[in-house]
Design a protein around this motif. Sequence first.
Motif, PDB file in Angstrom:
ATOM      1  N   SER A  38      50.687-144.749 -28.669  1.00 49.19           N
ATOM      2  CA  SER A  38      49.489-145.500 -28.299  1.00 49.19           C
ATOM      3  C   SER A  38      48.793-144.907 -27.072  1.00 49.19           C
ATOM      4  O   SER A  38      47.596-145.094 -26.895  1.00 49.19           O
ATOM      5  CB  SER A  38      49.833-146.963 -28.045  1.00 49.19           C
ATOM      6  N   GLY A  39      49.527-144.176 -26.232  1.00 53.50           N
ATOM      7  CA  GLY A  39      48.923-143.560 -25.058  1.00 53.50           C
ATOM      8  C   GLY A  39      48.238-142.244 -25.345  1.00 53.50           C
ATOM      9  O   GLY A  39      47.593-141.680 -24.471  1.00 53.50           O
ATOM     10  N   VAL A  40      48.370-141.753 -26.578  1.00 51.30           N
ATOM     11  CA  VAL A  40      47.762-140.480 -26.953  1.00 51.30           C
ATOM     12  C   VAL A  40      46.461-140.771 -27.700  1.00 51.30           C
ATOM     13  O   VAL A  40      46.465-141.545 -28.649  1.00 51.30           O
ATOM     14  CB  VAL A  40      48.717-139.665 -27.870  1.00 51.30           C
ATOM     15  N   PRO A  41      45.351-140.184 -27.290  1.00 50.54           N
ATOM     16  CA  PRO A  41      44.088-140.420 -27.999  1.00 50.54           C
ATOM     17  C   PRO A  41      44.213-140.075 -29.482  1.00 50.54           C
ATOM     18  O   PRO A  41      44.938-139.152 -29.864  1.00 50.54           O
ATOM     19  CB  PRO A  41      43.097-139.475 -27.307  1.00 50.54           C
ATOM     20  N   ASP A  42      43.525-140.844 -30.328  1.00 49.56           N
ATOM     21  CA  ASP A  42      43.611-140.671 -31.778  1.00 49.56           C
ATOM     22  C   ASP A  42      43.396-139.233 -32.218  1.00 49.56           C
ATOM     23  O   ASP A  42      44.110-138.733 -33.086  1.00 49.56           O
ATOM     24  CB  ASP A  42      42.580-141.573 -32.492  1.00 49.56           C
ATOM     25  N   ASP A  43      42.408-138.569 -31.640  1.00 52.13           N
ATOM     26  CA  ASP A  43      42.084-137.212 -32.078  1.00 52.13           C
ATOM     27  C   ASP A  43      43.129-136.177 -31.647  1.00 52.13           C
ATOM     28  O   ASP A  43      43.109-135.046 -32.134  1.00 52.13           O
ATOM     29  CB  ASP A  43      40.697-136.795 -31.595  1.00 52.13           C
ATOM     30  N   LEU A  44      44.073-136.546 -30.776  1.00 51.79           N
ATOM     31  CA  LEU A  44      45.107-135.611 -30.335  1.00 51.79           C
ATOM     32  C   LEU A  44      46.484-135.916 -30.928  1.00 51.79           C
ATOM     33  O   LEU A  44      47.407-135.127 -30.791  1.00 51.79           O
ATOM     34  CB  LEU A  44      45.226-135.630 -28.809  1.00 51.79           C
ATOM     35  N   ARG A  45      46.620-137.056 -31.621  1.00 45.18           N
ATOM     36  CA  ARG A  45      47.948-137.490 -32.072  1.00 45.18           C
ATOM     37  C   ARG A  45      48.608-136.524 -33.049  1.00 45.18           C
ATOM     38  O   ARG A  45      49.787-136.222 -32.918  1.00 45.18           O
ATOM     39  CB  ARG A  45      47.872-138.873 -32.693  1.00 45.18           C
ATOM     40  N   MET A  46      47.897-136.080 -34.058  1.00 40.06           N
ATOM     41  CA  MET A  46      48.503-135.212 -35.061  1.00 40.06           C
ATOM     42  C   MET A  46      48.951-133.887 -34.446  1.00 40.06           C
ATOM     43  O   MET A  46      50.069-133.437 -34.683  1.00 40.06           O
ATOM     44  CB  MET A  46      47.542-134.962 -36.224  1.00 40.06           C
ATOM     45  N   SER A  47      48.090-133.279 -33.653  1.00 40.03           N
ATOM     46  CA  SER A  47      48.470-132.009 -33.035  1.00 40.03           C
ATOM     47  C   SER A  47      49.629-132.218 -32.055  1.00 40.03           C
ATOM     48  O   SER A  47      50.538-131.398 -31.974  1.00 40.03           O
ATOM     49  CB  SER A  47      47.279-131.352 -32.341  1.00 40.03           C
ATOM     50  N   PHE A  48      49.621-133.336 -31.335  1.00 38.28           N
ATOM     51  CA  PHE A  48      50.716-133.654 -30.417  1.00 38.28           C
ATOM     52  C   PHE A  48      52.030-133.764 -31.186  1.00 38.28           C
ATOM     53  O   PHE A  48      53.043-133.206 -30.789  1.00 38.28           O
ATOM     54  CB  PHE A  48      50.406-134.970 -29.691  1.00 38.28           C
ATOM     55  N   LYS A  49      52.010-134.475 -32.303  1.00 32.49           N
ATOM     56  CA  LYS A  49      53.210-134.688 -33.114  1.00 32.49           C
ATOM     57  C   LYS A  49      53.732-133.372 -33.685  1.00 32.49           C
ATOM     58  O   LYS A  49      54.942-133.107 -33.648  1.00 32.49           O
ATOM     59  CB  LYS A  49      52.868-135.663 -34.242  1.00 32.49           C
ATOM     60  N   ILE A  50      52.851-132.535 -34.189  1.00 33.65           N
ATOM     61  CA  ILE A  50      53.249-131.243 -34.762  1.00 33.65           C
ATOM     62  C   ILE A  50      53.885-130.371 -33.689  1.00 33.65           C
ATOM     63  O   ILE A  50      54.943-129.776 -33.898  1.00 33.65           O
ATOM     64  CB  ILE A  50      52.039-130.533 -35.410  1.00 33.65           C
ATOM     65  N   MET A  51      53.243-130.293 -32.543  1.00 38.13           N
ATOM     66  CA  MET A  51      53.771-129.465 -31.462  1.00 38.13           C
ATOM     67  C   MET A  51      55.104-130.012 -30.952  1.00 38.13           C
ATOM     68  O   MET A  51      56.028-129.257 -30.667  1.00 38.13           O
ATOM     69  CB  MET A  51      52.758-129.353 -30.334  1.00 38.13           C
ATOM     70  N   LYS A  52      55.217-131.322 -30.850  1.00 41.80           N
ATOM     71  CA  LYS A  52      56.458-131.931 -30.376  1.00 41.80           C
ATOM     72  C   LYS A  52      57.588-131.638 -31.358  1.00 41.80           C
ATOM     73  O   LYS A  52      58.699-131.280 -30.951  1.00 41.80           O
ATOM     74  CB  LYS A  52      56.281-133.433 -30.213  1.00 41.80           C
ATOM     75  N   ASN A  53      57.326-131.768 -32.647  1.00 45.52           N
ATOM     76  CA  ASN A  53      58.352-131.491 -33.650  1.00 45.52           C
ATOM     77  C   ASN A  53      58.776-130.029 -33.647  1.00 45.52           C
ATOM     78  O   ASN A  53      59.909-129.702 -33.982  1.00 45.52           O
ATOM     79  CB  ASN A  53      57.869-131.890 -35.048  1.00 45.52           C
ATOM     80  N   ALA A  54      57.875-129.146 -33.266  1.00 43.27           N
ATOM     81  CA  ALA A  54      58.184-127.715 -33.203  1.00 43.27           C
ATOM     82  C   ALA A  54      58.826-127.336 -31.865  1.00 43.27           C
ATOM     83  O   ALA A  54      59.210-126.186 -31.665  1.00 43.27           O
ATOM     84  CB  ALA A  54      56.910-126.897 -33.418  1.00 43.27           C
ATOM     85  N   GLY A  55      58.937-128.291 -30.958  1.00 44.58           N
ATOM     86  CA  GLY A  55      59.539-128.013 -29.659  1.00 44.58           C
ATOM     87  C   GLY A  55      58.606-127.279 -28.716  1.00 44.58           C
ATOM     88  O   GLY A  55      59.047-126.613 -27.790  1.00 44.58           O
ATOM     89  N   LEU A  56      57.309-127.404 -28.940  1.00 43.79           N
ATOM     90  CA  LEU A  56      56.314-126.717 -28.115  1.00 43.79           C
ATOM     91  C   LEU A  56      55.562-127.705 -27.243  1.00 43.79           C
ATOM     92  O   LEU A  56      55.377-128.853 -27.610  1.00 43.79           O
ATOM     93  CB  LEU A  56      55.308-125.985 -29.000  1.00 43.79           C
ATOM     94  N   LEU A  57      55.124-127.217 -26.125  1.00 44.58           N
ATOM     95  CA  LEU A  57      54.244-127.994 -25.257  1.00 44.58           C
ATOM     96  C   LEU A  57      52.967-127.198 -25.053  1.00 44.58           C
ATOM     97  O   LEU A  57      53.019-125.976 -24.925  1.00 44.58           O
ATOM     98  CB  LEU A  57      54.882-128.215 -23.884  1.00 44.58           C
ATOM     99  N   PRO A  58      51.833-127.877 -25.016  1.00 48.43           N
ATOM    100  CA  PRO A  58      50.600-127.151 -24.679  1.00 48.43           C
ATOM    101  C   PRO A  58      50.739-126.537 -23.288  1.00 48.43           C
ATOM    102  O   PRO A  58      51.452-127.063 -22.430  1.00 48.43           O
ATOM    103  CB  PRO A  58      49.525-128.235 -24.682  1.00 48.43           C
ATOM    104  N   GLU A  59      50.064-125.411 -23.075  1.00 49.30           N
ATOM    105  CA  GLU A  59      50.183-124.708 -21.798  1.00 49.30           C
ATOM    106  C   GLU A  59      49.839-125.610 -20.619  1.00 49.30           C
ATOM    107  O   GLU A  59      50.480-125.557 -19.571  1.00 49.30           O
ATOM    108  CB  GLU A  59      49.300-123.458 -21.790  1.00 49.30           C
ATOM    109  N   GLU A  60      48.836-126.475 -20.790  1.00 49.81           N
ATOM    110  CA  GLU A  60      48.454-127.332 -19.667  1.00 49.81           C
ATOM    111  C   GLU A  60      49.574-128.308 -19.303  1.00 49.81           C
ATOM    112  O   GLU A  60      49.781-128.622 -18.133  1.00 49.81           O
ATOM    113  CB  GLU A  60      47.138-128.067 -19.923  1.00 49.81           C
ATOM    114  N   LEU A  61      50.337-128.791 -20.296  1.00 49.91           N
ATOM    115  CA  LEU A  61      51.450-129.678 -19.973  1.00 49.91           C
ATOM    116  C   LEU A  61      52.590-128.917 -19.304  1.00 49.91           C
ATOM    117  O   LEU A  61      53.244-129.436 -18.401  1.00 49.91           O
ATOM    118  CB  LEU A  61      51.958-130.386 -21.233  1.00 49.91           C
TER     119      LEU A  61
END
Length: 125
Positions: free
Chosen positions: A37-60
């Motif tokens: 719920s804290g993740v904006p709707d337009d970022l949720r899918m990419s967040f979930k995919i990256m999290k499942n792959a064990g990746l973090l965006p460079e900014e994080l």
Amino acid sequence: MSIMSWLADQRIEEAMRKGEFKDLPGHGKPLELEDLSGVPDDLRMSFKIMKNAGLLPEELQLRAECASLENLLAAFHSKEEQGKLGRKLTEKKLRLEELLRQRGVDSSPAFAQYGEIIRGKLDRG
């Protein structure tokens, strides 16, 4: 309900009657749902995919490194070590600012809100 949804429901019900789901991992246990719920709707899918792959965006990654460096700075008493860590922290912060500017994220209200949540979690962690 579309024909495809109805057909999918029928096949699921048939598989359940045949007992095809009984040997699945977690059978009979409650689902572990993530609170996004804290993740904006337009970022949720990419967040979930990256999290499942064990990746973090460079900014994080940069934000996490900055938080770690700030904690280290507070722990060191040596001026020499503080100077080295301070320079490293400044480099990371500048890289983060440049990255956000390049991506146009620094002006996004959704990202700003999400960023506040992430910063809060990093500060507590």
